[in-house]
Design a protein around this motif. Structure first.
Motif, PDB file in Angstrom:
ATOM      1  N   ASP A 181       0.825  -1.205   0.000  1.00 11.12           N
ATOM      2  CA  ASP A 181       0.000   0.000   0.000  1.00 11.12           C
ATOM      3  C   ASP A 181       0.862   1.259   0.000  1.00 11.12           C
ATOM      4  N   MET A 182       2.035   1.128   0.622  1.00  8.97           N
ATOM      5  CA  MET A 182       2.913   2.280   0.803  1.00  8.97           C
ATOM      6  C   MET A 182       4.349   1.937   0.429  1.00  8.97           C
ATOM      7  N   SER A 183       5.159   2.985   0.403  1.00 11.91           N
ATOM      8  CA  SER A 183       6.597   2.844   0.192  1.00 11.91           C
ATOM      9  C   SER A 183       7.286   3.463   1.406  1.00 11.91           C
ATOM     10  N   LEU A 184       8.563   3.219   1.565  1.00 10.84           N
ATOM     11  CA  LEU A 184       9.288   3.871   2.651  1.00 10.84           C
ATOM     12  C   LEU A 184       9.362   5.376   2.390  1.00 10.84           C
ATOM     13  N   ILE A 185       9.541   5.750   1.113  1.00 18.09           N
ATOM     14  CA  ILE A 185       9.666   7.145   0.729  1.00 18.09           C
ATOM     15  C   ILE A 185       8.572   7.509  -0.260  1.00 18.09           C
ATOM     16  N   GLY A 186       7.918   8.630   0.000  1.00 19.16           N
ATOM     17  CA  GLY A 186       6.856   9.090  -0.885  1.00 19.16           C
ATOM     18  C   GLY A 186       6.014  10.136  -0.191  1.00 19.16           C
ATOM     19  N   PRO A 187       5.068  10.750  -0.873  1.00 26.50           N
ATOM     20  CA  PRO A 187       4.189  11.733  -0.229  1.00 26.50           C
ATOM     21  C   PRO A 187       3.425  11.085   0.919  1.00 26.50           C
ATOM     22  N   ARG A 188       3.274  11.789   2.010  1.00 23.46           N
ATOM     23  CA  ARG A 188       2.529  11.230   3.137  1.00 23.46           C
ATOM     24  C   ARG A 188       1.076  11.007   2.738  1.00 23.46           C
ATOM     25  N   PRO A 189       0.512   9.843   3.085  1.00 29.74           N
ATOM     26  CA  PRO A 189      -0.898   9.568   2.750  1.00 29.74           C
ATOM     27  C   PRO A 189      -1.829  10.440   3.592  1.00 29.74           C
ATOM     28  N   VAL A 190      -2.774  11.079   2.951  1.00 26.85           N
ATOM     29  CA  VAL A 190      -3.659  11.996   3.668  1.00 26.85           C
ATOM     30  C   VAL A 190      -5.052  11.398   3.846  1.00 26.85           C
ATOM     31  N   VAL A 191      -5.784  11.923   4.818  1.00 25.05           N
ATOM     32  CA  VAL A 191      -7.155  11.481   5.055  1.00 25.05           C
ATOM     33  C   VAL A 191      -8.052  12.032   3.945  1.00 25.05           C
ATOM     34  N   LEU A 192      -9.193  11.412   3.758  1.00 23.36           N
ATOM     35  CA  LEU A 192     -10.096  11.801   2.681  1.00 23.36           C
ATOM     36  C   LEU A 192     -10.614  13.228   2.840  1.00 23.36           C
ATOM     37  N   GLN A 193     -10.580  13.745   4.066  1.00 25.69           N
ATOM     38  CA  GLN A 193     -11.093  15.080   4.332  1.00 25.69           C
ATOM     39  C   GLN A 193     -10.173  16.183   3.811  1.00 25.69           C
ATOM     40  N   GLU A 194      -8.927  15.842   3.496  1.00 21.90           N
ATOM     41  CA  GLU A 194      -7.992  16.851   2.987  1.00 21.90           C
ATOM     42  C   GLU A 194      -8.182  17.012   1.479  1.00 21.90           C
ATOM     43  N   VAL A 195      -9.360  17.468   1.100  1.00 21.22           N
ATOM     44  CA  VAL A 195      -9.757  17.548  -0.304  1.00 21.22           C
ATOM     45  C   VAL A 195      -8.839  18.458  -1.118  1.00 21.22           C
ATOM     46  N   ALA A 196      -8.497  19.613  -0.573  1.00 23.91           N
ATOM     47  CA  ALA A 196      -7.675  20.581  -1.308  1.00 23.91           C
ATOM     48  C   ALA A 196      -6.316  19.992  -1.685  1.00 23.91           C
ATOM     49  N   LEU A 197      -5.648  19.353  -0.729  1.00 23.16           N
ATOM     50  CA  LEU A 197      -4.338  18.767  -0.998  1.00 23.16           C
ATOM     51  C   LEU A 197      -4.448  17.599  -1.979  1.00 23.16           C
TER      52      LEU A 197
END
Length: 206
Positions: free
Chosen positions: A116-132
């Motif tokens: 699902d993830m990598s060690l390095i990459g953009p931090r996964p955000v919650v669904l509520q952070e619509v703008a980002l």
């Protein structure tokens, strides 16, 4: 195809996955004593499950469940941005320590092993952070897997606004290389150690 471009493509699509799997497995083994101690303390002090699962936005907008050590009481609302300050008083001293040192994020090593993830990459955000999320989609930053740490995290983290975060995330997504990943890893540890929460915690004790 240029050999440099070919090398980056091979690393991004193949070697990085192997590197993530091996390193995440290694880190879980090495950090197992820490994980067990934290698990036991939370098991004794919390009335809910020790591992907290939360929906996050991953690569290409795919939603997945992220794993964290629980640091908030059950039914705590999901708030983003400046609104997060409203729930800080719900966090215990031990939970604040886990959050300030990012120890609460360690269960995400399982997310890395699952793919699902990598060690390095953009931090996964919650669904509520619509703008980002929208900014990442427009910039192509969501073309890579989210990570435990990333370029935005070593260039300001919470001090960055959404536009700045998306800019760094897109910059990384467009230049995924072994050298870049190593440099981000090397810059992450000192940042964690230098966080105010970590300094205050040990200053009180020593």
């Amino acid at each position: 195809m240029d050999t440099t471009v070919l090398g980056k493509t091979i690393y991004k699509n193949y070697i990085k996955k192997i590197f993530d799997l091996l390193m995440a497995t290694f880190l879980i083994i090495v950090l197992l004593p820490v994980l067990l101690v934290v698990y036991i303390i939370l098991r004794v002090t919390t009335d809910d499950t020790v591992i907290y699962k939360q929906d996050r936005v991953g690569q290409y907008g795919k939603v997945f469940q992220i794993y964290k050590f629980r640091t908030m009481p059950k039914n705590t609302p999901i708030l983003v941005g400046k609104q997060r300050a409203k729930i800080r008083n719900r966090v215990s001293k031990f939970a604040r320590f886990l959050r300030s040192t990012s120890i609460d994020e360690l269960p995400q090593l399982v997310n890395v092993i699952k793919g699902d993830m990598s060690l390095i990459g953009p931090r996964p955000v919650v669904l509520q952070e619509v703008a980002l999320i929208q900014l990442r989609e427009k910039s192509g930053a969501n073309s890579v897997k989210p990570g435990l740490t990333g370029l935005a995290q070593v260039n300001g983290r919470k001090q960055l606004n959404n536009i700045e975060k998306a800019k760094f995330d897109a910059m990384y997504a467009g230049h995924v290389t072994f050298k870049a990943d190593i440099l981000i890893v090397l810059r992450t540890l000192p940042i964690i150690i230098e966080r105010d929460g970590v300094r205050k915690f040990f200053k009180k004790r020593y």
